[in-house]
Design an enzyme around this catalytic site. Structure first.
Site, PDB file in Angstrom:
ATOM      1  N   GLU A   1      13.400  -3.857  -3.613  1.00 33.49           N
ATOM      2  CA  GLU A   1      12.571  -4.044  -4.784  1.00 33.49           C
ATOM      3  C   GLU A   1      13.423  -4.039  -6.053  1.00 33.49           C
ATOM      4  O   GLU A   1      13.042  -4.565  -7.081  1.00 33.49           O
ATOM      5  CB  GLU A   1      11.517  -2.926  -4.858  1.00 33.49           C
ATOM      6  CG  GLU A   1      10.403  -3.208  -5.830  1.00 33.49           C
ATOM      7  CD  GLU A   1       9.440  -2.025  -5.984  1.00 33.49           C
ATOM      8  OE1 GLU A   1       8.417  -2.209  -6.612  1.00 33.49           O
ATOM      9  OE2 GLU A   1       9.728  -0.926  -5.467  1.00 33.49           O
TER      10      GLU A   1
ATOM     11  N   SER B   1       1.320   3.531  -3.320  1.00 31.74           N
ATOM     12  CA  SER B   1       0.812   4.576  -4.216  1.00 31.74           C
ATOM     13  C   SER B   1      -0.585   5.020  -3.806  1.00 31.74           C
ATOM     14  O   SER B   1      -1.375   4.249  -3.272  1.00 31.74           O
ATOM     15  CB  SER B   1       0.739   4.050  -5.646  1.00 31.74           C
ATOM     16  OG  SER B   1       2.023   3.767  -6.122  1.00 31.74           O
TER      17      SER B   1
ATOM     18  N   GLY C   1       0.819  -1.201   0.000  1.00 31.63           N
ATOM     19  CA  GLY C   1       0.000   0.000   0.000  1.00 31.63           C
ATOM     20  C   GLY C   1       0.857   1.257   0.000  1.00 31.63           C
ATOM     21  O   GLY C   1       1.008   1.927   1.018  1.00 31.63           O
TER      22      GLY C   1
END
Lengths: 382, 398, 382, 398
Positions: free
Chosen positions: D244, D129, D127
């Site tokens: 990421e 963007s 959660g």
């Protein structure tokens, strides 16, 4: 995996970079380019003394290196300093003589070469447009020796060479892969006429015409059986060297451009704060990083034992460099604006050299087509 | 829609072609076609020939000696000239100062200066750019201080094209240092033989002397050399820039350049075939040829939209960007086409007399030098980046 | 020279634009695309009523136009509204029937077509990859009629067509230029099997398989003598129509992107104030302007009397559109960011259509190669 | 330099290959290779197989159940998995939240949550963007207000990948509205079955349901679901982003994609020849293949420079940009290769069961859908424009 240079390679690069930074301001280069010999004799002697030439040659040829990363190291430094001295001929001819049919017969020449004698590969011909098997120059057996006839195009330092390594055809049609041999033609051999001229990127070159040039039997460096692979090795060496040189020149052009973007102000702010220019500078940085990887791939393949894979990855590298070098050159000028167009700014000479590297040993399109053909060959083999 | 020329336009084109066939000196055309260097005399000679025909000042109204053409006629004329290999008209007097004088000059100024432009008595150059102000004209620093019936000018101009051939320069100078950057600028005519003027060459990367720096030290300029009102220079400069942009796409140059490129690519061989048949080269060539076919029509569309003369607005930025991209790509392909023979740099071979000293295929001698020289196209005359800023603002509202 | 439309063309464009803006919100399009017939029957009737189809046909075929700029006008409007209704088949088949060996024999069909009957050209085949002479479908004379066998690929609205215009080979090898004929196969003819499916850009298409399909002798639309030029004319018409459609779609995608750049804020300012994005938007605008010129060139050449020049400039236009359409699609999505990836935003459907236009009647590379070949032919003729 | 794998690395690669040969279910590989849709069960199944081998959480230290690999091993593993057609590891729990908990989580948090990631008890989503804050995380608006031993969360998250499969979401929320934009943000773990949570699908242009919006209305979250200190969220977010990015170039996906493309281009014919022999297509293919060859080495160089683990800095932006460009170009060529058969959109043919409903050459069914779907690569995970901004600043000092 290991991406570090050997201590020897690092030391050589450091000493070359330091020497050139101190002794080779761009004005000295311009002055040398304007002389009839087209390079700086003293600087060349200095480079030889520092070991730049022995590093290009394998031990079997009296050298101290000769591997892909040795060649890349020397030429990257040369590219950073925009060296116009005859390193390329030394690398290519040295590597080829070391693979001659009878290498020991060339020991004396290799010794001279390692000591700084200027030599040149005379292979490219008018209308070859980089095709490696295009050899219209002929060699005919005659009275125990050979008679050579032909025209060799834009031989780097061809006018100053003490000897030319000449490809000539014993048999077959102009573009046959077979039937080519390699000959050594020392300076002063009758029938050789040399048309020298300056180059737009500095230094000199020459068209070399051979008219009924007689050389003895032992001038044969490689007969048709071996010449093809010796020539392929020499062309691979030359392309690799030019890729590394381009990489060095790109690094500097990019650094100069970044510095300019940081310092030049317009509309009340540094032009490097304009996002459109930032993103284009980033594109250049990425192109240089990819070019560095291409050179690494090519150097590793040069040392490998698979000539097909060597030629494939060197074609990939030269195509990469052809595209990236031109992009860096054009964009560096554009991002500098008018000042980037001037002779006075060293950048413009880096830009010229970068573009002109695409005109030696095959351009982007040539190597892209070559990469396609060699990839297909590899697949057929697999 | 109808893309064909009207009967009048066809007749005009035929007249231009006939004129060029009869009057364009072949040695000039040869020089242009082979990319050789033009001398001052070459340019002056071509001006004189055009002047004799009344076709030199294509932007001027008839009353001042212009031909009274509309934009389509001008396009046809410029196109045909380029195709025939005519030298470029040196624009500074004819196409830049002329229209400015006609619009902003006093009657005495017009009567004095305009005929001298036409007959070649004066060779003008442009004093716009300064070392600190390339694309950013508002930041210019050259000052002109009123002293009796003179201005005293101090400063430095740069990128002054053909300034070494000129005897006069029109110039932007700051006459009010306290005004906002774009105000307080005036438009002044300066004699280059005045004390305090020094013209120094700038050599470009291709070794060419084409542009100059001009140093101005306490140069006294008579006050009647002011064009328009004091501090009106910005307005005049903007007006002048629109004239600089009328033939900005350079279609004719590209068409002629493409023809030259094809001749080379047919003559040069690779792998036993003409290079023009090499698939990758042919694809590059086709892409730029298509872009040029499109650009021709884009240019004509812009002209058609400019009813009855005048100069296009932000569309001219489009023509500038695309036109320079196409020209640069054609020159880039020309350089590629000659292969290793792009390397030799034989200056003598860039003259008609020394053309026999060239090596390599016909056209090779100037290929690399022209390619490098014409990198300027996307920089000068408002860089392509500036043009994109203009379009983003005026067309796209960003 | 004159770059203005005729009054009729302008009025038609205005009425189509107005009608589609009012009656064709994107949800109606989505709903229609999801139906088995793949288009909106009422909307299609409305378009026919407004005169969109007669405008595509020459007077000799009962139409009211049929010139290059008539076709361009209708399809540009269709592209602006992302119309999935069967205009393309009407244009191509109508133009071809009007050029049949015996045009009067097709008057009834042309009348039905002008009244909105769905028709389709069934020419492209698997493995043809856009090559116009690739026809593996065969036609054999039999008992005074013809027997057709073959497989036609991705025929637009092929499942809904009341008749297919089928290319088939009477003689020669699969890719011979000669030996091709054109046949009319009405819906319901035994042996025709249709595999319908939706398209990723909306609307429907079908693969059409012909297995021992018997048609009477008068089903021959054009015999080998004329079929080649009739087919060439039809393919030119289709490519022109798609180019114009792409132009309309590009205009809208660009406008949407500009609006988004103006209104969307990030980092405290409209994203359209970021210079890197501005310059890319300008690149798109220039691409659209050049595409417009390409369409004009193609439409003018369509009306000319030189088929070679027609095909050359239509190839130029389709190559231009192929490149520019994909560029506008990809960049519009990118400049929108995540929202540009969503089904909900109409932009994404414009992007899909733009990319997919490059998959109909020949893609960018196909037409680039074609432009090269036709330019060479023109030079040889000169 | 030596580009060859060391003996240890070779042995590792062989072990990975053997594992994949033995353990990767062929039907999963077929789905991946043909670009068919994976179900939630497919992904969970592959996670379980990797977990059984101890290879699921490649970034985690051994003490928490990771394999203890260095960056080169991870690269080899990911590369081999992609080449074999293994499904992508769903990164949110394993590669994103896991490292965050290990570094910033409390001991109870680690002990509770980490095993549940490994054994599949929890499926996490991200959660980050928000509708108003895509690339600009600092402007996020979702608030969490402390109320006793809970936070009350209100706001909206978007682009929540696979949120419809998840039972939990890690979330950035604003806990101090008065702080500067980048301060006052906290990192919170939210149960998706809490009252006030609504997950709504976002359908992408290819008709796929992969991403979601998550609406949060007065959602009560126990205070022990806060990771790290209150208002430390920005620091954690930045740390997470580096994880990421470890496999950000996606070399393995590109290599596998290029192989698939070549298979198609050999099978499809144009003008009677395999498309792969068409000069223009071959040139496009060669360009991307060369770019990928270079990128492989660039990626390895970056890994080699990251001594002993951790994540690369601005170099990861380079890998992101070039990696996505290469992947997108490969998918673009795949779409081109199938010609008109890119048009059919047969959703059934995107499943293993319905694969026989496809038309056209093998690989055509998913070609266009994948091309469109993967336009996301250059947008999500920090758009390529943002990456260029980062490089301009950190690498080039602009």
């Amino acid at each position: 995996m290991d991406f570090s240079l050997t201590d020897d390679q690092r030391m050589l690069a450091d000493s070359l970079d330091r020497y050139l930074a101190q002794r080779y301001p761009i004005d000295r280069r311009h002055a040398a380019a304007a002389t009839p010999q087209g390079y700086d004799v003293d600087l060349w002697a200095g480079l030889v003394e520092l070991g730049a030439v022995p590093a290009l040659l394998p031990e079997s040829a009296g050298g101290l290196g000769g591997g892909g990363f040795d060649i890349a190291t020397v030429f990257e430094s040369a590219g950073r300093a925009l060296v116009i001295e005859p390193l390329l001929g030394a690398a290519v001819v040295g590597q080829m003589l070391a693979r001659a049919d009878a290498p020991q017969a060339w020991a004396a020449w290799l010794e001279r070469l390692a000591a700084g004698a200027v030599v040149a590969l005379a292979h490219e011909e008018p209308d070859a447009h980089y095709e490696p098997t295009h050899v219209a120059t002929t060699a005919q057996h005659d009275a125990g020796g050979w008679v050579l006839d032909g025209h060799k195009a834009v031989v780097p330092h061809g006018g100053q060479a003490e000897g030319w390594l000449v490809s000539a055809r014993l048999s077959g049609a102009v573009r046959d892969a077979e039937g080519i041999a390699l000959f050594w033609v020392p300076r002063g051999t009758p029938g050789v006429s040399v048309r020298t001229y300056p180059r737009i990127d500095g230094g000199g070159a020459a068209d070399v015409t051979l008219t009924a040039v007689r050389v003895p039997a032992d001038a044969l460096v490689a007969g048709p059986a071996r010449a093809r692979q010796v020539l392929a090795h020499g062309l691979a060496c030359g392309a690799l060297a030019l890729c590394a040189e381009a990489l060095g020149a790109m690094e500097v052009a990019l650094r100069m451009t970044r510095d300019y973007l940081q310092t030049r102000r317009q509309f009340g702010r540094p032009i490097g704060s304009f996002q459109a220019l930032q993103h284009r500078a980033v594109d250049l940085w990425m192109a240089v990083e990819q070019s560095r990887s291409a050179v690494i791939n090519a150097a590793a393949a040069f040392d490998g034992d698979d000539p097909l894979e060597r030629d494939r990855l060197i074609a990939a590298a030269k195509a990469t460099i052809g595209r990236a070098g031109t992009q860096v050159a054009e964009e560096s000028i554009q991002l500098h604006g008018g000042i980037g167009m001037t002779w006075e700014l060293p950048l413009s000479h880096y830009a010229k050299r970068l573009v002109m590297i695409d005109h030696e040993f095959g351009d982007e399109d040539h190597h892209l087509a070559r990469f396609i053909a060699l990839s297909r060959e590899r697949e057929a083999r697999a | 829609m109808d893309l064909r020329l009207s009967p009048d336009e066809s007749a005009f084109r035929d007249a231009v072609r006939a004129f060029l066939r009869d009057e364009l000196p072949p040695e000039l055309a040869t020089k242009v076609r082979q990319g050789l260097r033009l001398t001052r005399d070459d340019m002056a000679r071509w001006h004189a020939i055009l002047h004799a025909r009344g076709w030199l000042a294509s932007h001027w109204p008839r009353e001042w000696g212009g031909p009274g053409w509309g934009p389509v006629q001008r396009f046809i004329f410029e196109n045909e000239c380029a195709l025939a290999g005519a030298p470029r008209i040196v624009p500074f007097g004819v196409n830049m100062l002329g229209p400015v004088l006609i619009k902003y000059g006093s009657e005495p100024q017009k009567r004095h200066w305009l005929p001298r432009i036409l007959d070649g008595s004066d060779w003008w150059c442009q004093g716009y750019s300064e070392p600190g102000a390339g694309s950013d004209l508002a930041s210019l620093k050259t000052t002109a201080v009123r002293d009796g019936d003179h201005y005293v000018v101090n400063g430095q101009k740069t990128w002054t094209t053909l300034g070494h051939y000129a005897n006069r320069m029109f110039c932007l100078v700051r006459t009010d240092r306290n005004a906002k950057p774009q105000e307080g600028i005036s438009f002044l005519l300066i004699d280059l033989d005045s004390p305090g003027v020094e013209v120094r060459p700038i050599i470009t990367l291709d070794g060419e002397h084409e542009v100059n720096e001009v140093f101005l030290t306490d140069v006294r300029v008579p006050a009647d050399r002011l064009v328009g009102a004091e501090n009106q220079g910005w307005t005049i400069a903007k007006y002048l820039l629109t004239y600089e942009r009328t033939n900005i796409a350079g279609i004719g140059f590209s068409v002629a350049g493409l023809e030259r490129l094809k001749v080379i690519a047919r003559a040069v061989h690779k792998g036993g075939r003409p290079l023009i048949e090499d698939p990758l080269f042919a694809a590059r060539l086709a892409r730029v040829e298509i872009e040029l076919e499109n650009l021709k029509t884009t240019n004509l569309r812009v002209l058609a939209a400019v009813a009855g003369g005048g100069a296009p607005g932000p569309q001219s930025s489009l023509l500038k960007i695309l036109g320079t991209q196409v020209r640069q790509e054609i020159l880039s392909l020309t350089r590629r086409a000659v292969g290793p023979y792009a390397l030799p740099w034989i200056e003598a071979a860039l003259t008609l007399e020394g053309a026999d000293q060239a090596v390599g295929p016909a056209g090779a001698a100037s290929a690399a030098a022209q390619y490098f020289n014409y990198r300027k196209l996307s920089i000068f005359g408002g860089s392509n980046e500036i043009q994109k800023n203009i379009v983003a603002k005026t067309v796209l509202g960003l």
